[in-house]
Scaffold this motif. Structure first.
Motif, PDB file in Angstrom:
ATOM      1  N   ASP A   8       0.845  -1.192   0.000  1.00  0.00           N
ATOM      2  CA  ASP A   8       0.000   0.000   0.000  1.00  0.00           C
ATOM      3  C   ASP A   8       0.879   1.240   0.000  1.00  0.00           C
ATOM      4  O   ASP A   8       1.537   1.540   0.997  1.00  0.00           O
ATOM      5  N   SER A   9       0.925   1.962  -1.131  1.00  0.00           N
ATOM      6  CA  SER A   9       1.679   3.219  -1.272  1.00  0.00           C
ATOM      7  C   SER A   9       3.123   3.069  -0.798  1.00  0.00           C
ATOM      8  O   SER A   9       3.651   3.910  -0.068  1.00  0.00           O
ATOM      9  N   VAL A  10       3.789   2.017  -1.239  1.00  0.00           N
ATOM     10  CA  VAL A  10       5.158   1.736  -0.813  1.00  0.00           C
ATOM     11  C   VAL A  10       6.150   2.622  -1.565  1.00  0.00           C
ATOM     12  O   VAL A  10       6.107   2.718  -2.793  1.00  0.00           O
ATOM     13  N   HIS A  11       7.024   3.248  -0.799  1.00  0.00           N
ATOM     14  CA  HIS A  11       8.067   4.117  -1.373  1.00  0.00           C
ATOM     15  C   HIS A  11       9.420   3.656  -0.832  1.00  0.00           C
ATOM     16  O   HIS A  11       9.575   3.409   0.370  1.00  0.00           O
ATOM     17  N   LEU A  12      10.401   3.530  -1.729  1.00  0.00           N
ATOM     18  CA  LEU A  12      11.731   3.104  -1.308  1.00  0.00           C
ATOM     19  C   LEU A  12      12.782   3.763  -2.187  1.00  0.00           C
ATOM     20  O   LEU A  12      12.718   3.694  -3.419  1.00  0.00           O
ATOM     21  N   THR A  13      13.768   4.391  -1.532  1.00  0.00           N
ATOM     22  CA  THR A  13      14.873   5.037  -2.239  1.00  0.00           C
ATOM     23  C   THR A  13      16.184   4.432  -1.755  1.00  0.00           C
ATOM     24  O   THR A  13      16.401   4.281  -0.550  1.00  0.00           O
ATOM     25  N   LEU A  14      17.042   4.058  -2.693  1.00  0.00           N
ATOM     26  CA  LEU A  14      18.381   3.578  -2.377  1.00  0.00           C
ATOM     27  C   LEU A  14      19.387   4.553  -2.957  1.00  0.00           C
ATOM     28  O   LEU A  14      19.461   4.720  -4.181  1.00  0.00           O
ATOM     29  N   GLY A  15      20.136   5.199  -2.079  1.00  0.00           N
ATOM     30  CA  GLY A  15      21.065   6.223  -2.546  1.00  0.00           C
ATOM     31  C   GLY A  15      20.281   7.391  -3.123  1.00  0.00           C
ATOM     32  O   GLY A  15      19.430   7.983  -2.456  1.00  0.00           O
ATOM     33  N   THR A  16      20.548   7.700  -4.391  1.00  0.00           N
ATOM     34  CA  THR A  16      19.834   8.786  -5.067  1.00  0.00           C
ATOM     35  C   THR A  16      18.744   8.267  -5.992  1.00  0.00           C
ATOM     36  O   THR A  16      18.081   9.045  -6.661  1.00  0.00           O
ATOM     37  N   ARG A  17      18.549   6.944  -6.017  1.00  0.00           N
ATOM     38  CA  ARG A  17      17.588   6.353  -6.948  1.00  0.00           C
ATOM     39  C   ARG A  17      16.314   5.945  -6.230  1.00  0.00           C
ATOM     40  O   ARG A  17      16.355   5.265  -5.207  1.00  0.00           O
ATOM     41  N   LEU A  20      10.949   2.364  -5.810  1.00  0.00           N
ATOM     42  CA  LEU A  20       9.511   2.170  -5.685  1.00  0.00           C
ATOM     43  C   LEU A  20       8.892   3.495  -5.269  1.00  0.00           C
ATOM     44  O   LEU A  20       9.270   4.068  -4.242  1.00  0.00           O
ATOM     45  N   ASP A  21       7.952   3.991  -6.057  1.00  0.00           N
ATOM     46  CA  ASP A  21       7.403   5.324  -5.835  1.00  0.00           C
ATOM     47  C   ASP A  21       5.881   5.227  -5.702  1.00  0.00           C
ATOM     48  O   ASP A  21       5.143   5.300  -6.684  1.00  0.00           O
ATOM     49  N   GLY A  22       5.423   5.012  -4.478  1.00  0.00           N
ATOM     50  CA  GLY A  22       3.982   4.931  -4.237  1.00  0.00           C
ATOM     51  C   GLY A  22       3.337   3.698  -4.844  1.00  0.00           C
ATOM     52  O   GLY A  22       2.224   3.762  -5.380  1.00  0.00           O
ATOM     53  N   VAL A  23       4.007   2.558  -4.771  1.00  0.00           N
ATOM     54  CA  VAL A  23       3.518   1.325  -5.395  1.00  0.00           C
ATOM     55  C   VAL A  23       2.450   0.664  -4.531  1.00  0.00           C
ATOM     56  O   VAL A  23       2.652   0.445  -3.336  1.00  0.00           O
ATOM     57  N   SER A  24       1.311   0.338  -5.144  1.00  0.00           N
ATOM     58  CA  SER A  24       0.238  -0.401  -4.475  1.00  0.00           C
ATOM     59  C   SER A  24      -0.146  -1.590  -5.353  1.00  0.00           C
ATOM     60  O   SER A  24      -0.379  -1.423  -6.557  1.00  0.00           O
ATOM     61  N   LEU A  25      -0.186  -2.770  -4.769  1.00  0.00           N
ATOM     62  CA  LEU A  25      -0.547  -3.975  -5.519  1.00  0.00           C
ATOM     63  C   LEU A  25      -0.938  -5.075  -4.537  1.00  0.00           C
ATOM     64  O   LEU A  25      -0.756  -4.942  -3.328  1.00  0.00           O
TER      65      LEU A  25
END
Length: 610
Positions: A8-17, A20-25
């Motif tokens: 649900d609205s998953v966001h994940l950043t590694l370093g500067t990248r 996952l930007d608001g992923v819901s599935l």
């Protein structure tokens, strides 16, 4: 179907990248989901987040009460203990030995591995299969697999596909799998997730359905973009009518035009594996003449093999692990010498070999991508135009930033792509590819296949990826472990039938059983590799009729292609007329159905025509 797992609205950043930007599935009971996407897009990260191995920066992962999740990671984590302990822990043998499903896993993955052997003594591929077996014997509701087909041969991939389809055919859990094996995706998966640019697009069906749906979506997007571009040009022309006139124009019109310009979508990363020049190839290419190759331990990999390769021949090589596929390529490239017999090479032959590992790039670790290519050649001719190394690497999927990245910092897929690029710029006329699909994503694989489709030289491919073999090779041969090189007129399916027959006859997965089946097949009169079948074929009159039918069908297929292109143009021009678009779409579907029937008829006629 009951819901098992969700994001649900998953966001994940590694370093500067941002991966996952608001992923819901969600994952529901009975679903078999294949995950595809470019290398580095975040497929493995998505699996770790869903399985609870990695926490997202924001959003949440939910699971139904009591749902158990098992993850096969790409990293090998099994090092201590024996095979038996890794697969079954401290469970008593009577608890699992009578279970048909568990016995099937043992036969499919561990037939060549003794259960009392310490894990430290196994090869990397064997440890990988042990790790997979340890998950398959469990009863977790959600099975998450990251590249499970790595280190499996064609037979192992077919077994795994059959096992997973049977296990999840009627619910009882769900499967999420990342793999580059397109045949496996089609055989197993009922849904496809595409990970790219921080988002996950969802499609119904396996790989073939995903490719079709993505093409249709891209076509619709192109139609919308054409309309937007036309509107943008009109708005820009309106804005440029002079400063005095502009002052009297409504501000909302200026804002609308600015929004159109600012809304220009960034292009998706593209990979253009361009066709480079190829050195001229004479009549004589490569011949193995009465070649025998014996290992230091006395095991015979090739026994008096004769195989003649001509200009433009395209062979796929399959076989059991350890049967000598890589050795065969080493003999053809000149890196190995036969124990007896000889390898004859034509005077104009220029061989390039893509090896299975990427350690050959280690000596270039301190160079960047462009410099590594320049070591082979500073300029190359592509499509009649001369390109520098920097221009070429950019066309083959390396951004300007990645083109200046040191070789030691590249991902596995990027190193594989660099290997292939360095081979191509040398302009060889014989390509030897050993497991070329390793570490490549599906889009890159499609680009590689497009390149190989137009390859004018001689091509030999060793691979467990039957999708690739059936796409780019005209014929297949097999090493069945008995020292012989067998021709496979029926392709990969014939190889699997030979293996099944051998296993049925022996009741075990031993290599000797395969040799027995191959010998029996040879005794029955099957042709040797490179030798045409002697069975009676169609009459000359039937051949002539078939050839005329092939020509007729090809003319009609060309006409259908032209009609489809015209319909697409008309649909784009009438995009706002729903009734017209519906009618045109019906015509397109009718043409597609006719094309499918014609292609089947063409295959039958072409088989008779020879």
């Amino acid at each position: 179907m009951p819901h098992l797992l969700g994001a649900d609205s998953v966001h994940l950043t590694l370093g500067t990248r941002t991966l996952l930007d608001g992923v819901s599935l969600g994952v529901d009971d009975g679903q078999r989901i294949g995950v595809v996407g470019p290398n580095g897009a975040g497929k493995s990260t998505l699996l770790r987040v869903l399985s609870g191995r990695q926490a997202p920066d924001s959003g949440r992962v939910t699971r139904a009460g009591g749902t158990r999740i098992a993850l096969l990671d790409q990293r090998d984590e099994l090092m201590a203990g024996t095979v038996l302990e890794a697969v079954h822990g401290d469970a008593d043998p009577h608890e699992w030995a009578s279970d048909h499903r568990i016995r099937s896993v043992h036969a499919g993955l561990l037939a060549d591995v003794a259960l009392d052997v310490p894990l430290a003594e196994l090869s990397g591929g064997q440890r990988r299969r042990v790790a997979l077996a340890a998950l398959l014997v469990r009863d977790d509701e959600v099975l998450v697999l990251d590249e499970p087909t790595n280190h499996l041969d064609v037979e192992g991939v077919a077994w795994l596909a059959s096992y997973l389809v049977d296990r999840y055919a009627r619910g009882g859990g769900a499967l999420v799998v990342v793999t580059h094996d397109r045949w496996f995706l089609d055989a197993v998966c009922t849904r496809t997730w595409e990970v790219h640019d921080g988002v996950v697009d969802q499609y119904e069906g396996g790989y073939a359905a995903y490719v079709l749906a993505r093409a249709e979506r891209d076509q619709q997007a192109a139609t919308v973009e054409t309309k937007r571009q036309n509107l943008m040009r009109k708005e820009l022309a309106w804005l440029r009518r002079g400063a005095p006139a502009r002052t009297s124009k409504p501000k909302f019109r200026i804002d609308a035009a600015s929004a159109l310009i600012a809304d220009e979508p960034p292009p998706r990363d593209s990979l253009a594996l361009a066709r480079t020049a190829t050195a001229r190839l004479g009549k004589d290419v490569l011949d193995l003449e009465d070649v025998t190759f014996t290992l230091p331990d006395g095991r015979v990999l090739l026994d008096d093999v004769t195989w003649r390769l001509g200009p433009g021949d395209r062979y796929g090589v399959v076989g059991v692990n350890g049967a000598g596929k890589t050795t065969l390529l080493r003999l053809l490239s000149g890196r190995a010498t036969p124990t007896s017999g000889r390898v004859k090479r034509g005077k104009t032959v220029r061989v390039a070999e893509l090896r299975q590992d990427v350690e050959d790039l280690d000596e270039l670790a301190g160079l960047n991508v462009v410099e590594a290519v320049e070591r082979e050649k500073r300029t190359v001719v592509v499509g009649g135009k001369e390109l520098t190394a920097a221009q070429l690497v950019e066309r083959l999927g390396f951004t300007r930033e990645r083109a200046r990245t040191l070789v030691r910092e590249l991902s596995g897929g990027e190193r594989r792509r660099l290997q292939l690029l360095r081979l191509l710029v040398a302009e060889p006329n014989v390509l030897l590819l050993d497991e070329p699909t390793n570490d490549l994503d599906t889009d890159t694989l499609a680009a590689v296949e497009d390149l190989l489709d137009g390859w004018p030289g001689t091509l030999i491919v060793v691979s467990h990826d039957r999708y690739l073999l059936e796409r780019v090779c005209d014929r297949q041969v097999a090493l069945l472990g008995d020292g012989l090189l067998r021709d496979l007129p029926g392709g990969v399916e014939e190889y699997l039938e030979l293996r099944r027959a051998a296993l049925t006859a022996s009741g075990a997965g031993s290599t000797s059983a395969v040799g027995t089946a191959a010998a029996a097949s040879a005794a029955a009169g099957a042709p040797a590799a490179g030798t045409p079948a002697t069975a009676s074929g169609p009459s000359p009159a039937e051949v002539r009729t078939a050839r005329k039918e092939v020509q007729r069908i090809e003319r009609r297929l060309q006409r259908i292609s032209a009609l489809e292109a015209d319909l697409h143009t008309r649909m784009a021009a009438q995009a706002t007329d729903h009734q017209a678009v519906t009618a045109l779409d019906a015509e397109l579907r009718a043409l597609a159905a006719e094309r499918e029937e014609l292609e089947l008829a063409w295959l039958e006629a072409a088989e008779t025509a020879g």
